[in-house]
Design an enzyme around this catalytic site. Sequence first.
Site, PDB file in Angstrom:
ATOM      1  N   SER A  91       0.831  -1.215   0.000  1.00 12.96           N
ATOM      2  CA  SER A  91       0.000   0.000   0.000  1.00 12.96           C
ATOM      3  C   SER A  91       0.867   1.267   0.000  1.00 12.96           C
ATOM      4  CB  SER A  91      -0.920   0.015   1.222  1.00 12.96           C
ATOM      5  OG  SER A  91      -1.835  -1.052   1.148  1.00 12.96           O
ATOM      6  N   GLY A 122       2.717  -1.324   9.812  1.00 18.85           N
ATOM      7  CA  GLY A 122       2.455   0.115   9.974  1.00 18.85           C
ATOM      8  C   GLY A 122       2.562   0.910   8.692  1.00 18.85           C
ATOM      9  N   CYS A 168      -6.632  -1.864   6.708  1.00 23.11           N
ATOM     10  CA  CYS A 168      -5.519  -2.197   7.603  1.00 23.11           C
ATOM     11  C   CYS A 168      -6.013  -2.026   9.044  1.00 23.11           C
ATOM     12  CB  CYS A 168      -4.320  -1.289   7.348  1.00 23.11           C
ATOM     13  SG  CYS A 168      -2.953  -1.637   8.484  1.00 23.11           S
ATOM     14  N   LYS A 173     -10.613  -3.084  -0.836  1.00 26.89           N
ATOM     15  CA  LYS A 173     -10.290  -4.191   0.090  1.00 26.89           C
ATOM     16  C   LYS A 173     -10.910  -3.895   1.447  1.00 26.89           C
ATOM     17  CE  LYS A 173      -6.508  -7.230   1.459  1.00 26.89           C
ATOM     18  NZ  LYS A 173      -5.079  -7.543   1.239  1.00 26.89           N
TER      19      LYS A 173
HETATM   20  O1  RRO Z   1       1.417  -2.337   6.689  1.00 27.32           O
HETATM   21  C1  RRO Z   1       0.705  -2.988   7.467  1.00 27.32           C
HETATM   22  O2  RRO Z   1       0.941  -3.062   8.679  1.00 27.32           O
HETATM   23  C2  RRO Z   1      -0.495  -3.696   7.006  1.00 27.32           C
HETATM   24  C3  RRO Z   1      -1.366  -3.227   6.044  1.00 27.32           C
HETATM   25 BR1  RRO Z   1      -1.022  -1.676   5.081  1.00 27.32          BR
HETATM   26  C4  RRO Z   1      -2.567  -3.917   5.782  1.00 27.32           C
HETATM   27  O3  RRO Z   1      -3.417  -3.539   4.955  1.00 27.32           O
HETATM   28  N1  RRO Z   1      -2.809  -5.040   6.498  1.00 27.32           N
HETATM   29  C5  RRO Z   1      -1.945  -5.514   7.415  1.00 27.32           C
HETATM   30  O4  RRO Z   1      -2.210  -6.555   8.037  1.00 27.32           O
HETATM   31  N2  RRO Z   1      -0.787  -4.829   7.653  1.00 27.32           N
END
Ligand code: RRO
Length: 296
Positions: free
Chosen positions: A50, A76, A128, A162
Amino acid sequence: MTLKIAPGMVTVGGVTLSNHCILAAGVLGTTGSSLARALANGAGGVVTKSIGPFPCEGHPGPCVVEVEGGLLNAMGLPNPSREFVSEVEPLAGKPVIVSIYGGDPGEFRMVASWFEGIAAGFELNLSCPHAAGYGAALGTNPLLVEECTRAVSGLGSPTWVKLTPNVTDIAICGKAAERGGASAIVAINTVKAMRISTALKRPVLGNRYGGLSGKAVFPIAIRCVYELYEACSIPIIGCGGISGAEDVIEMMMAGASAVQVGTAVKDDPAIFQSIVSHLYSSEGVQAETIVGCAHE
Ligand code: RRO
């Protein structure tokens, strides 16, 4: 496994894929070369880590811990923001979906606009479970789901949304995404969870809370896809704990038109080739004939 499906290109949520199995966001999606490698290793399409409006270092460690049945992470949202454009530019024309996040509809639209003409589509991270002001902080509010989706879908590229399983009724969020012009729904992101170190008498993760992924969440993902299929008309992409061809068939029967594979890639980088070799046969049935068949 006896049931197999016919091979061939597939178009799901406006994106043409070389098979039904897509690399999920967050896994191997942090550089252009790792995305290209996943495609070369048999993924039908790939989703990036992301990307947000500002560079982010992520949460303090430990950020990932192995648990029974999967992984617990609180990365994070680490990402280089706009600099990531140069990573995906060489992959223009390939089935690369850019996962994006923002703190409001305007930020979602701004980040998406950086990748217009390069990305095959966008996946909105409204899910997230451990990012204050981002992800599920917005994605548990149907109005914000609708507005963020509309802000990106208005650009005209395929827009996948999502969703988080950490809600009472995921179908309400699915319908909000649909109203906002989503081309597909992706279900699910990780399940909010935590572990405590009994030796240290402290939470294991630096962020205390994290998201559970892997085999342990597969039944939750099946249930969410099943509920979304009953409520929504746009395609659903199943994600959560898939590690074999049989899981793909089960997801399709629940209502998924395609699937994403994430955590299983950690144990087997060649997993796409392995799933594809067991999933397809020239004598197989058309995938559409089994999508949602468990509802009949
Ligand atoms: O980066 C994350 O900690 C993270 C993201 Br962006 C997400 O969408 N889902 C996740 O379990 N970790």
